[in-house]
Scaffold this motif. Structure first.
Motif, mmCIF file in Angstrom:
data_model
loop_
_atom_site.group_PDB
_atom_site.id
_atom_site.type_symbol
_atom_site.label_atom_id
_atom_site.label_comp_id
_atom_site.label_asym_id
_atom_site.label_seq_id
_atom_site.Cartn_x
_atom_site.Cartn_y
_atom_site.Cartn_z
ATOM 1 N N ARG A 120 6.066 -33.640 -33.543
ATOM 2 C CA ARG A 120 4.759 -33.264 -33.002
ATOM 3 C C ARG A 120 4.424 -31.788 -33.192
ATOM 4 N N ARG A 169 13.840 -35.100 -31.710
ATOM 5 C CA ARG A 169 13.157 -35.424 -32.976
ATOM 6 C C ARG A 169 11.685 -35.745 -32.734
ATOM 7 N N ASP A 170 11.385 -36.361 -31.599
ATOM 8 C CA ASP A 170 9.994 -36.623 -31.232
ATOM 9 C C ASP A 170 9.231 -35.302 -31.085
ATOM 10 N N THR A 171 9.864 -34.323 -30.455
ATOM 11 C CA THR A 171 9.238 -33.005 -30.323
ATOM 12 C C THR A 171 9.019 -32.380 -31.702
ATOM 13 N N HIS A 179 11.989 -31.268 -24.653
ATOM 14 C CA HIS A 179 10.850 -30.690 -25.383
ATOM 15 C C HIS A 179 10.850 -29.165 -25.229
ATOM 16 N N ASP A 217 12.534 -35.887 -20.885
ATOM 17 C CA ASP A 217 11.844 -35.671 -22.154
ATOM 18 C C ASP A 217 11.108 -34.331 -22.166
#
Length: 136
Positions: free
Chosen positions: A27, A22-24, A110, A106
């Motif tokens: 961004r 979700r962080d990827t 990603h 991570d």
């Protein structure tokens, strides 16, 4: 973020992998980000037998992720009733690759997410590498 895991450390669970994914997604640069709101993200331990058979993969450890759906450029107004586009991440193959390669977890997540997003947009491998750099 996470380095190669010491043997005594517990493996990251599906929620940890999902948070990295979700962080990827958060961004992703425009115009990609605008088209990702409706894509469903799923984290499972392995791909199901049907998916593996459809891809001709015998060993489930070989598949870290897959995009299910129609690329954005192939969508039509007549697609109503279709399943939502989905990105499946497979936790145990991702963890296996993490251990084998020593790449930060991570960064590996990603890479897998960007690759699957690339399929959502029908991108070539070169375009996916550019997108990966842009979403770093």
């Amino acid at each position: 973020m996470a380095e190669a895991a010491p043997l005594c450390q517990a493996a990251p669970d599906a929620a940890a992998i999902e948070a990295m994914a979700r962080d990827t997604l958060a961004r992703m640069p425009e115009p990609f980000a605008a088209h990702l709101a409706e894509v469903v993200l799923l984290v499972e331990d392995y791909a199901d037998d049907e998916t593996l058979a459809a891809l001709g993969i015998e060993d489930p450890i070989e598949l870290t992720g897959i995009y299910h759906g129609r690329p954005v450029g192939e969508k039509s107004a007549f697609d109503s009733g279709a399943m939502p586009d989905r990105i499946h991440l497979y936790r145990l193959p991702i963890l296996w690759e993490w251990i084998e390669t020593g790449v930060r977890l991570d960064e590996l997540v990603h890479h897998v997410v960007v690759h699957e997003v690339g399929h959502h947009f029908g991108l070539s491998d070169d375009d996916m590498h550019a997108l990966e750099d842009g979403a770093a």
